[in-house]
Write a protein that holds these residues in place. Structure first.
Motif, PDB file in Angstrom:
ATOM      1  N   PHE A  92     -26.826 -12.590  -0.837  1.00 23.85           N
ATOM      2  CA  PHE A  92     -27.886 -11.634  -1.160  1.00 23.85           C
ATOM      3  C   PHE A  92     -28.294 -11.746  -2.630  1.00 23.85           C
ATOM      4  CE2 PHE A  92     -29.215  -7.446  -2.693  1.00 23.85           C
ATOM      5  CZ  PHE A  92     -30.297  -7.207  -1.856  1.00 23.85           C
ATOM      6  N   GLU A  93     -27.300 -11.856  -3.518  1.00 19.30           N
ATOM      7  CA  GLU A  93     -27.595 -11.978  -4.955  1.00 19.30           C
ATOM      8  C   GLU A  93     -28.396 -13.239  -5.244  1.00 19.30           C
ATOM      9  OE1 GLU A  93     -23.896 -11.925  -6.953  1.00 19.30           O
ATOM     10  OE2 GLU A  93     -23.463  -9.811  -6.529  1.00 19.30           O
ATOM     11  N   PHE A  94     -28.131 -14.294  -4.493  1.00 16.39           N
ATOM     12  CA  PHE A  94     -28.784 -15.589  -4.730  1.00 16.39           C
ATOM     13  C   PHE A  94     -30.123 -15.703  -3.997  1.00 16.39           C
ATOM     14  CE2 PHE A  94     -28.834 -20.377  -4.175  1.00 16.39           C
ATOM     15  CZ  PHE A  94     -29.076 -20.641  -5.517  1.00 16.39           C
ATOM     16  N   GLY A  95     -30.475 -14.686  -3.227  1.00 13.51           N
ATOM     17  CA  GLY A  95     -31.746 -14.716  -2.508  1.00 13.51           C
ATOM     18  C   GLY A  95     -31.661 -15.332  -1.126  1.00 13.51           C
ATOM     19  N   LEU A  96     -30.431 -15.399  -0.574  1.00 11.69           N
ATOM     20  CA  LEU A  96     -30.234 -15.951   0.769  1.00 11.69           C
ATOM     21  C   LEU A  96     -29.767 -14.841   1.698  1.00 11.69           C
ATOM     22  CD1 LEU A  96     -28.266 -19.201  -0.197  1.00 11.69           C
ATOM     23  CD2 LEU A  96     -30.742 -18.890  -0.049  1.00 11.69           C
ATOM     24  N   GLU A  97     -29.570 -15.179   2.963  1.00  6.18           N
ATOM     25  CA  GLU A  97     -29.064 -14.194   3.923  1.00  6.18           C
ATOM     26  C   GLU A  97     -28.071 -14.850   4.866  1.00  6.18           C
ATOM     27  OE1 GLU A  97     -30.638 -11.163   7.460  1.00  6.18           O
ATOM     28  OE2 GLU A  97     -32.069 -12.260   6.214  1.00  6.18           O
ATOM     29  N   LYS A 149     -22.740 -22.660  -7.305  1.00  8.46           N
ATOM     30  CA  LYS A 149     -21.819 -22.875  -8.425  1.00  8.46           C
ATOM     31  C   LYS A 149     -22.539 -22.761  -9.759  1.00  8.46           C
ATOM     32  CE  LYS A 149     -18.422 -25.883  -8.029  1.00  8.46           C
ATOM     33  NZ  LYS A 149     -17.644 -27.110  -7.764  1.00  8.46           N
ATOM     34  N   VAL A 150     -23.762 -23.275  -9.819  1.00 11.47           N
ATOM     35  CA  VAL A 150     -24.549 -23.119 -11.047  1.00 11.47           C
ATOM     36  C   VAL A 150     -24.879 -21.644 -11.256  1.00 11.47           C
ATOM     37  CG1 VAL A 150     -26.738 -23.677 -12.181  1.00 11.47           C
ATOM     38  CG2 VAL A 150     -25.496 -25.457 -10.940  1.00 11.47           C
ATOM     39  N   PHE A 151     -25.218 -20.953 -10.171  1.00 10.75           N
ATOM     40  CA  PHE A 151     -25.552 -19.526 -10.233  1.00 10.75           C
ATOM     41  C   PHE A 151     -24.373 -18.708 -10.759  1.00 10.75           C
ATOM     42  CE2 PHE A 151     -25.765 -15.346  -8.051  1.00 10.75           C
ATOM     43  CZ  PHE A 151     -26.966 -14.887  -8.597  1.00 10.75           C
ATOM     44  N   LYS A 152     -23.147 -19.087 -10.376  1.00 12.96           N
ATOM     45  CA  LYS A 152     -21.946 -18.367 -10.804  1.00 12.96           C
ATOM     46  C   LYS A 152     -21.369 -18.918 -12.112  1.00 12.96           C
ATOM     47  CE  LYS A 152     -20.289 -15.531  -8.714  1.00 12.96           C
ATOM     48  NZ  LYS A 152     -20.548 -14.064  -8.757  1.00 12.96           N
ATOM     49  N   ASN A 153     -22.141 -19.766 -12.791  1.00 13.06           N
ATOM     50  CA  ASN A 153     -21.718 -20.343 -14.073  1.00 13.06           C
ATOM     51  C   ASN A 153     -20.452 -21.180 -13.969  1.00 13.06           C
ATOM     52  OD1 ASN A 153     -23.828 -19.295 -15.700  1.00 13.06           O
ATOM     53  ND2 ASN A 153     -22.823 -17.296 -15.722  1.00 13.06           N
ATOM     54  N   LYS A 154     -20.217 -21.776 -12.814  1.00 10.98           N
ATOM     55  CA  LYS A 154     -19.058 -22.656 -12.632  1.00 10.98           C
ATOM     56  C   LYS A 154     -19.435 -24.127 -12.767  1.00 10.98           C
ATOM     57  CE  LYS A 154     -16.486 -19.531  -9.595  1.00 10.98           C
ATOM     58  NZ  LYS A 154     -15.862 -19.357  -8.242  1.00 10.98           N
ATOM     59  N   LEU A 207     -29.587 -17.412 -17.927  1.00 12.74           N
ATOM     60  CA  LEU A 207     -30.098 -16.959 -16.635  1.00 12.74           C
ATOM     61  C   LEU A 207     -30.754 -18.079 -15.850  1.00 12.74           C
ATOM     62  CD1 LEU A 207     -31.593 -13.434 -17.401  1.00 12.74           C
ATOM     63  CD2 LEU A 207     -29.477 -13.999 -16.221  1.00 12.74           C
ATOM     64  N   LEU A 208     -31.640 -18.854 -16.519  1.00 10.01           N
ATOM     65  CA  LEU A 208     -32.338 -19.922 -15.816  1.00 10.01           C
ATOM     66  C   LEU A 208     -31.398 -21.056 -15.456  1.00 10.01           C
ATOM     67  CD1 LEU A 208     -35.745 -20.013 -17.716  1.00 10.01           C
ATOM     68  CD2 LEU A 208     -35.251 -19.086 -15.460  1.00 10.01           C
ATOM     69  N   THR A 209     -30.339 -21.217 -16.251  1.00 10.82           N
ATOM     70  CA  THR A 209     -29.350 -22.237 -15.934  1.00 10.82           C
ATOM     71  C   THR A 209     -28.675 -21.934 -14.602  1.00 10.82           C
ATOM     72  OG1 THR A 209     -28.904 -22.646 -18.262  1.00 10.82           O
ATOM     73  CG2 THR A 209     -27.232 -23.356 -16.701  1.00 10.82           C
ATOM     74  N   MET A 258     -33.783 -13.020 -10.228  1.00 14.40           N
ATOM     75  CA  MET A 258     -32.709 -13.186  -9.243  1.00 14.40           C
ATOM     76  C   MET A 258     -31.371 -13.398  -9.940  1.00 14.40           C
ATOM     77  SD  MET A 258     -34.699 -15.539  -6.449  1.00 14.40           S
ATOM     78  CE  MET A 258     -33.205 -15.996  -5.598  1.00 14.40           C
ATOM     79  N   ALA A 259     -31.374 -14.217 -11.014  1.00 19.31           N
ATOM     80  CA  ALA A 259     -30.133 -14.486 -11.738  1.00 19.31           C
ATOM     81  C   ALA A 259     -29.633 -13.217 -12.431  1.00 19.31           C
ATOM     82  CB  ALA A 259     -30.345 -15.604 -12.751  1.00 19.31           C
ATOM     83  N   TYR A 260     -30.552 -12.425 -12.939  1.00 18.87           N
ATOM     84  CA  TYR A 260     -30.163 -11.167 -13.606  1.00 18.87           C
ATOM     85  C   TYR A 260     -29.655 -10.156 -12.597  1.00 18.87           C
ATOM     86  CZ  TYR A 260     -30.493  -7.006 -16.533  1.00 18.87           C
ATOM     87  OH  TYR A 260     -30.207  -5.858 -17.222  1.00 18.87           O
ATOM     88  N   GLY A 261     -30.260 -10.193 -11.386  1.00 20.46           N
ATOM     89  CA  GLY A 261     -29.880  -9.254 -10.327  1.00 20.46           C
ATOM     90  C   GLY A 261     -30.928  -8.174 -10.194  1.00 20.46           C
ATOM     91  N   PHE A 262     -31.643  -8.165  -9.076  1.00 19.84           N
ATOM     92  CA  PHE A 262     -32.688  -7.159  -8.886  1.00 19.84           C
ATOM     93  C   PHE A 262     -32.123  -5.743  -8.971  1.00 19.84           C
ATOM     94  CE2 PHE A 262     -34.715 -10.787  -6.590  1.00 19.84           C
ATOM     95  CZ  PHE A 262     -35.850 -10.875  -7.389  1.00 19.84           C
ATOM     96  N   ASN A 263     -30.875  -5.575  -8.519  1.00 18.54           N
ATOM     97  CA  ASN A 263     -30.259  -4.245  -8.552  1.00 18.54           C
ATOM     98  C   ASN A 263     -29.917  -3.804  -9.969  1.00 18.54           C
ATOM     99  OD1 ASN A 263     -30.410  -4.067  -5.761  1.00 18.54           O
ATOM    100  ND2 ASN A 263     -28.355  -4.906  -5.451  1.00 18.54           N
TER     101      ASN A 263
END
Length: 551
Positions: free
Chosen positions: A29-34, A85-90, A293-295, A333-338
């Motif tokens: 959900f955080e990454f924009g998937l389902e 993995k990029v989204f989670k900074n790994k 964020l963009l990374t 999305m990277a920042y988190g819509f919530n």
């Protein structure tokens, strides 16, 4: 949205940690998937074919993940893992660059002029020193199929061919020849066939027969040869058996033939970038400091020093980024819509309802109060519905046709609301009479004055179905509608009706509606042939008119 099926254990191993189902659902959900479904091969077969067919099937847990239709880089395990993995900074966002071969001589694909009439474009690349495992190989093949069904539009726009480079030699030639002049041993066959024989052979093939229509009526078929005359493929139908890839393949030659050059480049980028991580030089990559964020969304960026300006590099995996707003969407999305705080807008504005929608909403309420029931039908219909069944020719309807329609019921955009209402009546024939239905919706017609070649028009249509035609009921509804629209019954400045001829209506029982001297619609008793074609057995009166002149 396309659905990607991945093995849960393989996914977690690649991500470097184990998630609970709830945790992974939240990550998607955080990454924009389902996360659409948690299942297994055995459960799928049991559900679709019965328990008897499912015996012996795998119990390995599968995650079915819905991905955005324009994110082709997420259609395989490799792209999905890399993005998360990029989204989670790994993982640092990879940078891709072309690498010259050790001998310094790049491969060449020569395109001849003969291909212009059948499939004019081709692009190619080589994945060097790649290492396949069974899982990687299966994912490689599955990605081709996903792309074929998605952006490639079932190979009509792009067809992908993959070959073991060590079994062939360049330069390669992409040309087109008469089918009788093309002869080779196709993939997984034991003897050679001409192209003509192959088209006959594959007419009964459950998989390949769906692609034959793309070239079967062409005088020449596309074909790719190597420098020794070995056939690599006859796109978009089949590859040659000589150059097929296997687990031991180390260098993969990828070719994409197409009718759309942009999509061919996008598809080639996806095939190369998704599996370049298995090459001896992964991503053939360098690193630099980037905006955080963009990374996380695989978009390399850096501050330019000019005001608040940021320079963003779009990798070949992100063909969905075509505007600055796409970059802002990824940042959000990277920042988190919530996590975005609620704020009061800086600009105070008052919204107004779209005038055409306001008019139709008001009309709907009063027409329902007049005793008519509202219907809502599909905007697409068959050619027969708007032409043959109404006693008209399809060429006279100015209909917008759907390319490659999935079903005969959705061939054109409707040019009239009447067929939809008559089909609704036919589906409710067992209801007590009379049936009084109306619909206010858009129709679509070809228009040379619009830059898109077509325009929508808001229409109002009503039908009265009973043991008697009930023309007076429809006429009364017209008068009530004009009263609501504050149009008086008068020639010239108001509205009036006059006799007209229309093949849809019974001769002598049709009238044309004029407002301020301009025709806006028709009403009358439907022709018996029209009633029969819609499987109705009783008389029916109808009214249809354009609402836009009343704004």
């Amino acid at each position: 949205m396309p659905t990607v099926g991945v093995k849960r254990d393989l996914l977690f191993k690649a991500l470097g940690r184990t998630y609970t189902d709830e945790e992974f659902d939240e990550l998607c959900f955080e990454f924009g998937l389902e996360l659409d479904e948690i299942t297994s091969e055995k459960e799928i077969i049991s559900r679709e074919q019965g328990d008897s067919k499912a015996s012996g099937a795998s119990d390995i847990i599968l995650y079915k993940i819905d991905v955005p239709a324009n994110r082709y880089d997420l259609l395989c395990l490799e792209g999905l893992v890399r993005g998360l993995k990029v989204f989670k900074n790994k993982l640092e966002a990879p940078r891709y660059r072309r690498v010259s071969p050790a001998n310094g001589e790049p491969q060449r694909l020569i395109i001849t002029k003969e291909t212009a009439a059948v499939r004019p474009y081709a692009v190619a690349a080589v994945l060097r020193n790649i290492t396949f495992t069974q899982e990687r190989y299966d994912s490689f093949i599955e990605l081709q199929e996903k792309l074929h069904q998605n952006i490639c539009r079932k190979r009509s726009l792009v067809a992908i061919g993959t070959h073991d480079l060590d079994t062939i030699s360049g330069p390669f030639t992409y040309t087109a020849k008469p089918p009788g002049d093309i002869c080779f041993k196709p993939l997984n066959q034991t003897k050679e066939y001409t192209a003509t024989q192959l088209m006959s052979l594959y007419k009964t093939d459950s998989h390949l027969r769906h692609y034959l229509h793309i070239i079967e009526d062409k005088p020449a078929y596309p074909v790719i040869y190597d420098s020794n005359g070995v056939v690599l493929s006859m796109p978009p139908i089949i590859n040659g058996d000589h150059s097929k890839i296997a687990l031991k393949t180390k260098n993969v030659f990828i070719e994409c033939t197409a009718t759309d050059l942009t999509k061919a480049k996008t598809v080639l980028d996806m095939m190369v970038t998704m599996f370049s991580e298995y090459c001896a030089q992964p991503f053939t990559e360098s690193t630099e400091k980037i905006a955080q964020l963009l990374t996380r969304m695989c978009l390399l960026s850096q501050v330019t020093g000019v005001g608040d300006e940021i320079e963003v590099e779009i990798p070949p995996t992100r063909s969905d980024v075509i505007h600055a707003c796409d970059i802002m969407e990824d940042a959000a999305m990277a920042y988190g819509f919530n996590n975005i705080p609620r704020t009061t807008p800086r600009t105070y504005t008052v919204a107004n309802q779209f005038p055409l929608n306001k008019l139709t909403e008001l009309l709907r309420q009063d027409l329902a109060a007049a005793g008519f029931t509202e219907a809502l039908n599909f905007a697409l219909c068959s050619q027969e519905d708007i032409a043959d069944k109404l006693g008209k020719k399809i060429a006279d309807t100015r209909a917008v046709h759907i390319s490659n329609p999935k079903t005969a019921e959705f061939q054109v955009a409707r040019t009239t609301l009447l067929p939809g209402l008559l089909k609704t009546v036919a589906a409710n024939r067992k209801m007590p009479l009379p049936l009084k239905l109306f619909e206010i919706s858009d129709v679509c017609c070809m228009s040379h004055t619009q830059y898109v070649g077509a325009r929508n028009s808001r229409r109002f249509c009503a039908v009265y179905y009973n043991k008697s035609p009930g023309f007076e009921v429809i006429h009364g509804l017209l008068d009530r509608t004009m009263q609501l629209l504050e149009v008086k019954s008068a020639r010239g400045t108001g509205y009036h009706i006059q006799a007209a001829d229309d093949s849809t209506f019974f001769p002598g029982r049709c009238a044309e509606i004029f407002v301020s001297g301009k025709s806006v619609g028709r009403l009358g008793v439907l022709h018996p042939d029209v009633i029969n074609r819609f499987e109705l057995t009783m008389p029916c009166s109808a009214l249809e008119m354009d609402l836009e002149p009343f704004l």
